[in-house]
Write a protein that holds these residues in place. Structure first.
Motif, PDB file in Angstrom:
ATOM      1  N   TYR A 112      63.588  21.133  10.287  1.00  0.00           N
ATOM      2  CA  TYR A 112      63.944  21.584   8.937  1.00  0.00           C
ATOM      3  C   TYR A 112      65.452  21.727   8.744  1.00  0.00           C
ATOM      4  N   GLU A 113      66.218  20.991   9.562  1.00  0.00           N
ATOM      5  CA  GLU A 113      67.682  21.065   9.523  1.00  0.00           C
ATOM      6  C   GLU A 113      68.261  20.907   8.105  1.00  0.00           C
ATOM      7  N   VAL A 114      67.654  20.021   7.284  1.00  0.00           N
ATOM      8  CA  VAL A 114      68.195  19.795   5.918  1.00  0.00           C
ATOM      9  C   VAL A 114      68.172  21.074   5.083  1.00  0.00           C
ATOM     10  N   HIS A 115      67.329  22.031   5.466  1.00  0.00           N
ATOM     11  CA  HIS A 115      67.203  23.267   4.689  1.00  0.00           C
ATOM     12  C   HIS A 115      67.985  24.425   5.306  1.00  0.00           C
ATOM     13  N   LYS A 116      68.863  24.141   6.288  1.00  0.00           N
ATOM     14  CA  LYS A 116      69.442  25.258   7.052  1.00  0.00           C
ATOM     15  C   LYS A 116      70.345  26.181   6.243  1.00  0.00           C
ATOM     16  N   ARG A 122      69.576  27.014   3.131  1.00  0.00           N
ATOM     17  CA  ARG A 122      68.746  27.655   2.099  1.00  0.00           C
ATOM     18  C   ARG A 122      68.389  29.076   2.522  1.00  0.00           C
ATOM     19  N   PRO A 123      68.205  29.979   1.544  1.00  0.00           N
ATOM     20  CA  PRO A 123      67.934  31.387   1.879  1.00  0.00           C
ATOM     21  C   PRO A 123      66.624  31.594   2.652  1.00  0.00           C
ATOM     22  N   PHE A 124      65.690  30.656   2.506  1.00  0.00           N
ATOM     23  CA  PHE A 124      64.389  30.847   3.160  1.00  0.00           C
ATOM     24  C   PHE A 124      64.313  30.201   4.540  1.00  0.00           C
ATOM     25  N   PHE A 125      65.438  29.648   5.049  1.00  0.00           N
ATOM     26  CA  PHE A 125      65.402  28.888   6.305  1.00  0.00           C
ATOM     27  C   PHE A 125      64.855  29.706   7.487  1.00  0.00           C
ATOM     28  N   GLY A 126      65.369  30.938   7.653  1.00  0.00           N
ATOM     29  CA  GLY A 126      64.946  31.768   8.787  1.00  0.00           C
ATOM     30  C   GLY A 126      63.462  32.074   8.731  1.00  0.00           C
ATOM     31  N   GLU A 127      63.028  32.421   7.536  1.00  0.00           N
ATOM     32  CA  GLU A 127      61.616  32.736   7.285  1.00  0.00           C
ATOM     33  C   GLU A 127      60.734  31.500   7.562  1.00  0.00           C
ATOM     34  N   LEU A 128      61.230  30.338   7.141  1.00  0.00           N
ATOM     35  CA  LEU A 128      60.484  29.088   7.320  1.00  0.00           C
ATOM     36  C   LEU A 128      60.325  28.765   8.807  1.00  0.00           C
ATOM     37  N   VAL A 129      61.396  28.915   9.568  1.00  0.00           N
ATOM     38  CA  VAL A 129      61.328  28.624  11.004  1.00  0.00           C
ATOM     39  C   VAL A 129      60.399  29.626  11.696  1.00  0.00           C
ATOM     40  N   ASP A 130      60.537  30.910  11.377  1.00  0.00           N
ATOM     41  CA  ASP A 130      59.657  31.928  11.967  1.00  0.00           C
ATOM     42  C   ASP A 130      58.188  31.610  11.670  1.00  0.00           C
ATOM     43  N   PHE A 131      57.924  31.208  10.442  1.00  0.00           N
ATOM     44  CA  PHE A 131      56.561  30.861  10.044  1.00  0.00           C
ATOM     45  C   PHE A 131      56.037  29.663  10.854  1.00  0.00           C
ATOM     46  N   MET A 132      56.851  28.629  10.984  1.00  0.00           N
ATOM     47  CA  MET A 132      56.392  27.401  11.653  1.00  0.00           C
ATOM     48  C   MET A 132      56.103  27.595  13.143  1.00  0.00           C
ATOM     49  N   ILE A 133      56.705  28.628  13.746  1.00  0.00           N
ATOM     50  CA  ILE A 133      56.458  28.878  15.173  1.00  0.00           C
ATOM     51  C   ILE A 133      55.495  30.048  15.390  1.00  0.00           C
ATOM     52  N   SER A 134      54.943  30.598  14.294  1.00  0.00           N
ATOM     53  CA  SER A 134      54.112  31.800  14.393  1.00  0.00           C
ATOM     54  C   SER A 134      52.737  31.537  14.977  1.00  0.00           C
ATOM     55  N   GLU A 135      52.273  30.335  14.881  1.00  0.00           N
ATOM     56  CA  GLU A 135      50.937  29.930  15.356  1.00  0.00           C
ATOM     57  C   GLU A 135      51.030  28.447  15.670  1.00  0.00           C
ATOM     58  N   PRO A 136      50.063  27.920  16.425  1.00  0.00           N
ATOM     59  CA  PRO A 136      50.062  26.470  16.640  1.00  0.00           C
ATOM     60  C   PRO A 136      49.941  25.702  15.318  1.00  0.00           C
ATOM     61  N   VAL A 137      50.440  24.478  15.338  1.00  0.00           N
ATOM     62  CA  VAL A 137      50.318  23.579  14.196  1.00  0.00           C
ATOM     63  C   VAL A 137      49.625  22.305  14.683  1.00  0.00           C
ATOM     64  N   VAL A 138      49.157  21.499  13.745  1.00  0.00           N
ATOM     65  CA  VAL A 138      48.614  20.183  14.092  1.00  0.00           C
ATOM     66  C   VAL A 138      49.559  19.131  13.515  1.00  0.00           C
ATOM     67  N   VAL A 139      50.154  18.330  14.383  1.00  0.00           N
ATOM     68  CA  VAL A 139      51.036  17.251  13.924  1.00  0.00           C
ATOM     69  C   VAL A 139      50.236  15.951  13.919  1.00  0.00           C
ATOM     70  N   GLN A 140      50.520  15.115  12.920  1.00  0.00           N
ATOM     71  CA  GLN A 140      49.708  13.920  12.707  1.00  0.00           C
ATOM     72  C   GLN A 140      50.560  12.740  12.243  1.00  0.00           C
ATOM     73  N   VAL A 141      50.069  11.551  12.527  1.00  0.00           N
ATOM     74  CA  VAL A 141      50.581  10.339  11.894  1.00  0.00           C
ATOM     75  C   VAL A 141      49.457   9.777  11.038  1.00  0.00           C
ATOM     76  N   LEU A 142      49.767   9.535   9.765  1.00  0.00           N
ATOM     77  CA  LEU A 142      48.778   9.003   8.821  1.00  0.00           C
ATOM     78  C   LEU A 142      49.183   7.583   8.436  1.00  0.00           C
ATOM     79  N   GLU A 143      48.193   6.710   8.348  1.00  0.00           N
ATOM     80  CA  GLU A 143      48.464   5.311   8.035  1.00  0.00           C
ATOM     81  C   GLU A 143      47.647   4.871   6.828  1.00  0.00           C
ATOM     82  N   GLY A 144      48.251   4.046   5.992  1.00  0.00           N
ATOM     83  CA  GLY A 144      47.546   3.509   4.831  1.00  0.00           C
ATOM     84  C   GLY A 144      48.524   2.855   3.888  1.00  0.00           C
ATOM     85  N   GLU A 145      47.974   2.307   2.808  1.00  0.00           N
ATOM     86  CA  GLU A 145      48.830   1.678   1.807  1.00  0.00           C
ATOM     87  C   GLU A 145      49.674   2.757   1.114  1.00  0.00           C
ATOM     88  N   ASN A 146      50.981   2.535   1.032  1.00  0.00           N
ATOM     89  CA  ASN A 146      51.891   3.524   0.429  1.00  0.00           C
ATOM     90  C   ASN A 146      51.655   4.928   0.970  1.00  0.00           C
TER      91      ASN A 146
END
Ligand code: ATP
Ligand code: MG
Length: 137
Positions: A49-53, A55-79
């Motif tokens: 989230y470097e582009v948002h560093k 922004r006032p919500f950056f710290g909160e956003l990072v804390d949120f993203m590491i607060s629990e596991p996440v599922v990362v994915q690659v999605l494929e399709g037209e557009n």
């Protein structure tokens, strides 16, 4: 056909919504070609989230993203990039269209259940941050 990068965020994994989110993704014609559940490190989240560093919500956003596991994915399709943005709905769930993931499941503008790349260039960069080529099938 195109690829985009997706994250099912902590508010959604915490509520056991991974399957429901994936159903919306697949019903929209996008194929999940890579997926893993991880706990993001603070470094990873800050870099992602470097582009948002300034922004006032950056710290909160990072804390949120590491607060629990996440599922990362690659999605494929037209557009895939634009299609997934459409399926996700507006950043603020109050403004998200009916049937979108954020309208269905998001709790607030911060805890909004999913991330999706906003351009093809960023999709490539973001995919490379979490997956090797061999993991995408
Ligand atoms: P994402 O990048 O996660 O797919 P987006 O592109 O719709 O979402 P961005 O403007 O890139 O939205 O913001 C990135 C994330 O930062 C948002 O998804 C949200 O989690 C958080 N965020 C954005 N605006 C706010 C805000 N005003 N207050 C709190 N968190 C915010
Ligand atoms: Mg964004």
């Amino acid at each position: 056909t195109e690829r985009t990068f997706s994250i099912i965020k902590p508010d959604a994994t915490r509520r056991n919504l991974t399957g429901k989110v994936n159903a919306v993704i697949e019903d929209a014609g996008l194929r999940i070609v890579a997926q893993k559940r991880i706990r993001m490190s603070r470094d990873q989240a800050e870099k992602f989230y470097e582009v948002h560093k300034e922004r006032p919500f950056f710290g909160e956003l990072v804390d949120f993203m590491i607060s629990e596991p996440v599922v990362v994915q690659v999605l494929e399709g037209e557009n895939a990039v634009a299609r997934y943005r459409e399926v996700m709905g507006a950043t603020n769930p109050a403004q998200a269209a009916d049937g979108t993931i954020r309208k269905l499941y998001a709790e607030s503008v911060g805890e909004n259940s999913v991330h999706g790349s906003d351009s093809l260039d960023n999709a490539e960069i973001e995919i490379a941050q979490f997956f090797t080529d061999a993991e995408i099938v």
